[in-house]
Write a protein that holds these residues in place. Sequence first.
Motif, PDB file in Angstrom:
ATOM      1  N   ASP A   1     -11.950 -16.125  23.707  1.00 10.58           N
ATOM      2  CA  ASP A   1     -11.875 -15.228  24.859  1.00 10.58           C
ATOM      3  C   ASP A   1     -13.178 -15.361  25.622  1.00 10.58           C
ATOM      4  OD1 ASP A   1     -11.105 -13.243  26.635  1.00 10.58           O
ATOM      5  OD2 ASP A   1     -11.857 -11.630  25.355  1.00 10.58           O
ATOM      6  N   PRO A   2     -13.167 -15.934  26.792  1.00 11.40           N
ATOM      7  CA  PRO A   2     -12.072 -16.148  27.739  1.00 11.40           C
ATOM      8  C   PRO A   2     -11.652 -17.604  27.916  1.00 11.40           C
ATOM      9  CG  PRO A   2     -14.105 -16.127  28.951  1.00 11.40           C
ATOM     10  CD  PRO A   2     -14.469 -16.018  27.480  1.00 11.40           C
ATOM     11  N   TRP A   3     -12.010 -18.546  27.014  1.00 12.47           N
ATOM     12  CA  TRP A   3     -11.858 -19.979  27.299  1.00 12.47           C
ATOM     13  C   TRP A   3     -10.602 -20.622  26.740  1.00 12.47           C
ATOM     14  CZ3 TRP A   3     -14.438 -20.403  31.291  1.00 12.47           C
ATOM     15  CH2 TRP A   3     -15.639 -19.722  31.447  1.00 12.47           C
TER      16      TRP A   3
ATOM     17  N   THR B   1      -7.384 -20.246  27.514  1.00 12.90           N
ATOM     18  CA  THR B   1      -6.484 -20.682  28.588  1.00 12.90           C
ATOM     19  C   THR B   1      -6.995 -21.958  29.248  1.00 12.90           C
ATOM     20  OG1 THR B   1      -5.768 -18.416  28.990  1.00 12.90           O
ATOM     21  CG2 THR B   1      -5.372 -20.006  30.757  1.00 12.90           C
TER      22      THR B   1
ATOM     23  N   GLN C   1     -12.813 -16.533  38.328  1.00 15.32           N
ATOM     24  CA  GLN C   1     -12.680 -15.881  37.022  1.00 15.32           C
ATOM     25  C   GLN C   1     -12.002 -16.865  36.077  1.00 15.32           C
ATOM     26  OE1 GLN C   1     -13.857 -12.804  36.303  1.00 15.32           O
ATOM     27  NE2 GLN C   1     -14.667 -12.758  38.379  1.00 15.32           N
ATOM     28  N   PRO C   2     -12.257 -16.764  34.773  1.00 19.17           N
ATOM     29  CA  PRO C   2     -11.603 -17.695  33.852  1.00 19.17           C
ATOM     30  C   PRO C   2     -10.081 -17.619  33.973  1.00 19.17           C
ATOM     31  CG  PRO C   2     -13.362 -16.534  32.755  1.00 19.17           C
ATOM     32  CD  PRO C   2     -13.194 -15.881  34.104  1.00 19.17           C
TER      33      PRO C   2
END
Length: 142
Positions: free
Chosen positions: A60-62, A64, A133-134
């Motif tokens: 989180d957040p990478w 995706t 944003q990611p």
Amino acid sequence: MNLAPLADPAHPDRTLADLIEEIISDALPDSALPDRLYIIPISNKPYFPAQVQPIIVDEDPWLTTIERVSKTHHKCIALCWAPEPADHLLVADRFARMGCVVRIHNVVRGEGKIQFIAQGIRRVWIHQWLHRQPPLLANVTY
């Protein structure tokens, strides 16, 4: 946490030499590099072309971002230096405009982390943020 750098259940006999040979044989010609790349910040030091080393990021957040890049034919992202924010906010304007395009190899997830081997390819410049944003996405040039 046990994230072995070359742990690959599908290929348990694979060695570091095998991985390096694969990386070298998969080198991308400049014409195959995309005009848009997902961006991941690194805060400990800049990443340079010709480096090949493991990178560990938080799921989180990478997650995706890594999943999307893994589905592309080029498997490339840009690593750009950004200071570790004291306010814990990820702000695209804090990123260096120059970074390194890398091809990702051997993605392993575990205990809230993602580890991959990053093969540095060449310098990249962020020209325009498309998503701030990611998952971070930008138009880039080389």
